[in-house]
Design a protein around this motif. Structure first.
Motif, PDB file in Angstrom:
ATOM      1  N   PHE A  27       0.823  -1.210   0.000  1.00  0.00           N
ATOM      2  CA  PHE A  27       0.000   0.000   0.000  1.00  0.00           C
ATOM      3  C   PHE A  27       0.862   1.268   0.000  1.00  0.00           C
ATOM      4  O   PHE A  27       0.581   2.222  -0.706  1.00  0.00           O
ATOM      5  CB  PHE A  27      -0.994  -0.020   1.168  1.00  0.00           C
ATOM      6  CG  PHE A  27      -1.837  -1.281   1.218  1.00  0.00           C
ATOM      7  CD1 PHE A  27      -2.265  -1.889   0.039  1.00  0.00           C
ATOM      8  CD2 PHE A  27      -2.179  -1.879   2.417  1.00  0.00           C
ATOM      9  CE1 PHE A  27      -3.026  -3.065   0.058  1.00  0.00           C
ATOM     10  CE2 PHE A  27      -2.938  -3.049   2.457  1.00  0.00           C
ATOM     11  CZ  PHE A  27      -3.358  -3.646   1.267  1.00  0.00           C
ATOM     12  N   MET A  28       1.948   1.247   0.807  1.00  0.00           N
ATOM     13  CA  MET A  28       2.784   2.461   0.835  1.00  0.00           C
ATOM     14  C   MET A  28       3.587   2.630  -0.453  1.00  0.00           C
ATOM     15  O   MET A  28       4.168   3.669  -0.699  1.00  0.00           O
ATOM     16  CB  MET A  28       3.684   2.560   2.068  1.00  0.00           C
ATOM     17  CG  MET A  28       4.272   1.319   2.626  1.00  0.00           C
ATOM     18  SD  MET A  28       2.976   0.335   3.335  1.00  0.00           S
ATOM     19  CE  MET A  28       3.615  -0.157   4.881  1.00  0.00           C
ATOM     20  N   LEU A  52      -7.279   0.455 -10.057  1.00  0.00           N
ATOM     21  CA  LEU A  52      -6.621  -0.170  -8.911  1.00  0.00           C
ATOM     22  C   LEU A  52      -7.368  -1.433  -8.490  1.00  0.00           C
ATOM     23  O   LEU A  52      -8.570  -1.397  -8.213  1.00  0.00           O
ATOM     24  CB  LEU A  52      -6.561   0.822  -7.735  1.00  0.00           C
ATOM     25  CG  LEU A  52      -5.872   0.289  -6.479  1.00  0.00           C
ATOM     26  CD1 LEU A  52      -4.402  -0.039  -6.749  1.00  0.00           C
ATOM     27  CD2 LEU A  52      -5.977   1.308  -5.344  1.00  0.00           C
ATOM     28  N   VAL A  53      -6.625  -2.539  -8.435  1.00  0.00           N
ATOM     29  CA  VAL A  53      -7.208  -3.804  -7.992  1.00  0.00           C
ATOM     30  C   VAL A  53      -6.550  -4.215  -6.675  1.00  0.00           C
ATOM     31  O   VAL A  53      -5.319  -4.254  -6.572  1.00  0.00           O
ATOM     32  CB  VAL A  53      -6.990  -4.919  -9.048  1.00  0.00           C
ATOM     33  CG1 VAL A  53      -7.575  -6.249  -8.553  1.00  0.00           C
ATOM     34  CG2 VAL A  53      -7.626  -4.536 -10.370  1.00  0.00           C
ATOM     35  N   HIS A  54      -7.364  -4.522  -5.671  1.00  0.00           N
ATOM     36  CA  HIS A  54      -6.881  -5.030  -4.374  1.00  0.00           C
ATOM     37  C   HIS A  54      -7.258  -6.514  -4.341  1.00  0.00           C
ATOM     38  O   HIS A  54      -8.434  -6.847  -4.479  1.00  0.00           O
ATOM     39  CB  HIS A  54      -7.592  -4.255  -3.255  1.00  0.00           C
ATOM     40  CG  HIS A  54      -7.120  -4.567  -1.863  1.00  0.00           C
ATOM     41  ND1 HIS A  54      -6.274  -5.612  -1.557  1.00  0.00           N
ATOM     42  CD2 HIS A  54      -7.386  -3.951  -0.681  1.00  0.00           C
ATOM     43  CE1 HIS A  54      -6.029  -5.626  -0.256  1.00  0.00           C
ATOM     44  NE2 HIS A  54      -6.695  -4.620   0.304  1.00  0.00           N
ATOM     45  N   THR A  55      -6.266  -7.380  -4.149  1.00  0.00           N
ATOM     46  CA  THR A  55      -6.604  -8.815  -4.144  1.00  0.00           C
ATOM     47  C   THR A  55      -7.269  -9.216  -2.835  1.00  0.00           C
ATOM     48  O   THR A  55      -7.895 -10.272  -2.755  1.00  0.00           O
ATOM     49  CB  THR A  55      -5.357  -9.700  -4.344  1.00  0.00           C
ATOM     50  OG1 THR A  55      -4.520  -9.591  -3.189  1.00  0.00           O
ATOM     51  CG2 THR A  55      -4.594  -9.315  -5.595  1.00  0.00           C
ATOM     52  N   GLY A  56      -7.076  -8.406  -1.777  1.00  0.00           N
ATOM     53  CA  GLY A  56      -7.698  -8.736  -0.489  1.00  0.00           C
ATOM     54  C   GLY A  56      -6.917  -9.770   0.309  1.00  0.00           C
ATOM     55  O   GLY A  56      -7.454 -10.375   1.232  1.00  0.00           O
ATOM     56  N   THR A  66      -7.036   1.085   6.843  1.00  0.00           N
ATOM     57  CA  THR A  66      -6.384   2.232   7.489  1.00  0.00           C
ATOM     58  C   THR A  66      -5.347   2.855   6.565  1.00  0.00           C
ATOM     59  O   THR A  66      -5.195   4.075   6.518  1.00  0.00           O
ATOM     60  CB  THR A  66      -5.675   1.740   8.776  1.00  0.00           C
ATOM     61  OG1 THR A  66      -6.636   1.047   9.533  1.00  0.00           O
ATOM     62  CG2 THR A  66      -5.086   2.867   9.565  1.00  0.00           C
ATOM     63  N   PHE A  67      -4.621   2.006   5.842  1.00  0.00           N
ATOM     64  CA  PHE A  67      -3.562   2.519   4.962  1.00  0.00           C
ATOM     65  C   PHE A  67      -4.159   3.257   3.764  1.00  0.00           C
ATOM     66  O   PHE A  67      -3.620   4.266   3.319  1.00  0.00           O
ATOM     67  CB  PHE A  67      -2.643   1.379   4.509  1.00  0.00           C
ATOM     68  CG  PHE A  67      -1.791   0.882   5.634  1.00  0.00           C
ATOM     69  CD1 PHE A  67      -0.537   1.421   5.854  1.00  0.00           C
ATOM     70  CD2 PHE A  67      -2.274  -0.061   6.530  1.00  0.00           C
ATOM     71  CE1 PHE A  67       0.240   1.003   6.925  1.00  0.00           C
ATOM     72  CE2 PHE A  67      -1.509  -0.486   7.603  1.00  0.00           C
ATOM     73  CZ  PHE A  67      -0.244   0.047   7.800  1.00  0.00           C
ATOM     74  N   PHE A  68      -5.273   2.742   3.256  1.00  0.00           N
ATOM     75  CA  PHE A  68      -5.937   3.434   2.151  1.00  0.00           C
ATOM     76  C   PHE A  68      -6.365   4.822   2.604  1.00  0.00           C
ATOM     77  O   PHE A  68      -6.207   5.807   1.887  1.00  0.00           O
ATOM     78  CB  PHE A  68      -7.135   2.615   1.644  1.00  0.00           C
ATOM     79  CG  PHE A  68      -6.721   1.542   0.682  1.00  0.00           C
ATOM     80  CD1 PHE A  68      -6.092   0.391   1.127  1.00  0.00           C
ATOM     81  CD2 PHE A  68      -6.923   1.696  -0.678  1.00  0.00           C
ATOM     82  CE1 PHE A  68      -5.673  -0.596   0.235  1.00  0.00           C
ATOM     83  CE2 PHE A  68      -6.520   0.720  -1.584  1.00  0.00           C
ATOM     84  CZ  PHE A  68      -5.896  -0.426  -1.116  1.00  0.00           C
ATOM     85  N   GLU A  69      -6.897   4.896   3.829  1.00  0.00           N
ATOM     86  CA  GLU A  69      -7.369   6.198   4.330  1.00  0.00           C
ATOM     87  C   GLU A  69      -6.201   7.149   4.563  1.00  0.00           C
ATOM     88  O   GLU A  69      -6.154   8.245   4.007  1.00  0.00           O
ATOM     89  CB  GLU A  69      -8.149   6.011   5.639  1.00  0.00           C
ATOM     90  CG  GLU A  69      -9.531   5.414   5.419  1.00  0.00           C
ATOM     91  CD  GLU A  69     -10.064   4.698   6.666  1.00  0.00           C
ATOM     92  OE1 GLU A  69      -9.641   5.024   7.792  1.00  0.00           O
ATOM     93  OE2 GLU A  69     -10.909   3.786   6.497  1.00  0.00           O
ATOM     94  N   THR A  70      -5.222   6.721   5.375  1.00  0.00           N
ATOM     95  CA  THR A  70      -4.172   7.682   5.752  1.00  0.00           C
ATOM     96  C   THR A  70      -3.256   8.032   4.589  1.00  0.00           C
ATOM     97  O   THR A  70      -2.748   9.143   4.522  1.00  0.00           O
ATOM     98  CB  THR A  70      -3.290   7.189   6.917  1.00  0.00           C
ATOM     99  OG1 THR A  70      -3.056   5.824   6.730  1.00  0.00           O
ATOM    100  CG2 THR A  70      -3.880   7.451   8.250  1.00  0.00           C
ATOM    101  N   VAL A 113       3.824  -4.519  -7.500  1.00  0.00           N
ATOM    102  CA  VAL A 113       4.787  -3.932  -6.552  1.00  0.00           C
ATOM    103  C   VAL A 113       5.267  -5.003  -5.574  1.00  0.00           C
ATOM    104  O   VAL A 113       4.516  -5.895  -5.178  1.00  0.00           O
ATOM    105  CB  VAL A 113       4.170  -2.759  -5.748  1.00  0.00           C
ATOM    106  CG1 VAL A 113       3.945  -1.564  -6.630  1.00  0.00           C
ATOM    107  CG2 VAL A 113       2.858  -3.151  -5.089  1.00  0.00           C
ATOM    108  N   GLY A 114       6.524  -4.885  -5.189  1.00  0.00           N
ATOM    109  CA  GLY A 114       7.057  -5.700  -4.106  1.00  0.00           C
ATOM    110  C   GLY A 114       7.155  -7.178  -4.431  1.00  0.00           C
ATOM    111  O   GLY A 114       7.470  -7.561  -5.567  1.00  0.00           O
TER     112      GLY A 114
END
Ligand code: UD1
Length: 393
Positions: A27-28, A52-56, A66-70, A113-114
């Protein structure tokens, strides 16, 4: 390829980029990339469309939302909700779901990423559909094929069309593996874009409040002076009782006797502590402040103030380097050698042998902060990445 600044290119025809993230350390890395695309679009004739795709893979609020928000990451366009499982289950389910998404979306590029399972699943799936793959954080090598992340890195880099490296050692690793020069782009470390962007906000937080608000063992304190900061989640450290227990005993009987010990704990590790019957002694230890997984700013604030960090996280090793926090890396190898003291960084490898950990702990505990900034860890990596993708031929 030398990247200097972001130049909008006018001859692309509405490029479509689809980025895939799955777990906390992704996320970062994606946040500054998305912002660099938005910045590019302000000036470009043909703008980039981003999906943007989040695999979950990570799904708890404090491991994901929390990371998406901040970090101000837009809500994912698609969430595959894959969740936990064995490696094969996670990768298999992710590939099946991503194949449908890629066919439907038909992007020009898939950006990964990563080194997490989502990275592997997305690169293999995209490649089989003849979609170009760009890998952010390419070329890292621990040379330890027992690490799931190393397998993910090797496969992803072998398949990627554009390999965006964080440091020159990583570029050299790729050359040594025969990757053609035109595929390699040294862009710097995107994690540091996020660190620089969030430094001030983290600075403003109050340590005592972070501890109070996130405590898992109901401990707080009016004022923290010197403290050690701990994180640990690698299967090689936490999955076997005979390895985990001596580490716990060292933390409880030695580190926390010296100074306060603050430990935001990963879900994998808390599950193992419970399974091995070690949870109660950790929770009850006097100077140990056990916390739920922290948000980005909270973790950064603690890292800025810690006397020493003990960790098996690669990302934290990098943040310690730029902040200058003396760091013991609880691993036998690292894919991030620039963070090591012998390369000018702040960290030293101690594995999980207690005698080695103890010796280096005693040597390290009185060291001063010594910030280091490897080449192109300058907060501008995301712009160089967008430029590399747009200019790729
Ligand atoms: C993953 C990454 C690793 C990264 C780490 C950071 C791979 C191969 N590994 O490891 O590279 O450093 O994330 O956190 O992709 N769990 C929860 N809530 C969550 C997420 C996980 O309870 O939000 C639990 C799962 O049920 C599982 C355990 O934590 O039991 C481990 O999760 P998993 O996704 O398998 O990998 P990590 O160990 O987190």
């Amino acid at each position: 390829m030398d990247m200097h600044y972001l130049k909008p290119i006018s001859n692309i025809n509405g490029m479509k980029i689809l980025s895939v993230v799955g777990a906390r350390p992704n996320f970062m890395k994606i946040a500054p990339f998305i912002r660099a695309i938005e910045k590019y679009n302000e000036h470009a004739k043909d703008s980039i469309q981003h999906i943007l795709v989040h695999t979950g893979q990570h799904y708890d609020k404090n491991m994901s939302d929390t990371f998406f928000e901040t970090l101000r990451i837009p809500f994912p366009d698609i969430n595959l909700e894959i969740g936990s499982g064995s490696h094969a289950e996670q990768v298999g389910k992710t590939m099946i779901a991503l194949e449908k998404v890629f066919i439907e979306q038909n992007p020009d590029w898939v950006v990964v990423v990563g080194d997490v399972n989502a990275t592997l699943a997305a690169s293999v799936t995209a490649k089989k559909l003849h979609i170009r793959v760009a890998h952010i954080e390419a070329g890292l090598r621990s040379r330890d094929e027992k690490m799931p992340e190393e397998i993910n890195r090797l496969v992803t880099d072998r398949l990627s069309d554009l390999l965006l490296t964080p440091d020159k050692i990583s570029s050299r690793n790729l050359r040594d593996e025969g990757v053609p020069e035109r595929k390699i782009s040294f862009v710097g470390n995107i994690m540091i874009d996020t660190l620089e962007e969030n430094r001030q906000q983290a600075e403003n937080l109050v340590i005592e409040k972070i501890i109070k608000d996130n405590s898992l063992n109901n401990k707080s304190k009016e004022k923290f002076d010197s403290f050690a900061l701990m994180t640990m989640h690698r299967p090689s450290n936490v999955d076997k009782k005979e390895i985990l227990e001596p580490i716990i005993d060292f933390l409880l009987n030695e580190v926390s006797e010296d100074q306060d010990l603050i430990w935001p704990i990963h879900p994998r590790t808390s599950a193992k502590l419970r399974k091995f019957g070690l949870w109660d002694k950790v929770v009850e230890c006097d100077n140990l402040y056990l916390l739920s997984p922290l948000g980005y700013h909270e973790m950064l604030k603690l890292n800025m103030s810690a006397k020493i960090v003990l960790t098996d996280s690669g990302g934290l090793q990098e943040e310690c380097t730029v902040l200058g926090t003396p760091c013991l890396t609880l691993r036998w190898n690292t894919e991030r050698p620039v963070t090591l003291r012998k390369y000018g960084g702040v960290s030293v490898l101690v594995g999980n042998d207690i005698n080695k950990i103890r010796k280096e702990y005693q040597r390290t505990i009185n060291l001063d902060r010594k910030p280091d900034r490897p080449e192109l860890w300058d907060g501008k990596t995301a712009d160089r990445i967008v430029e590399s993708i747009v200019n790729f031929e």
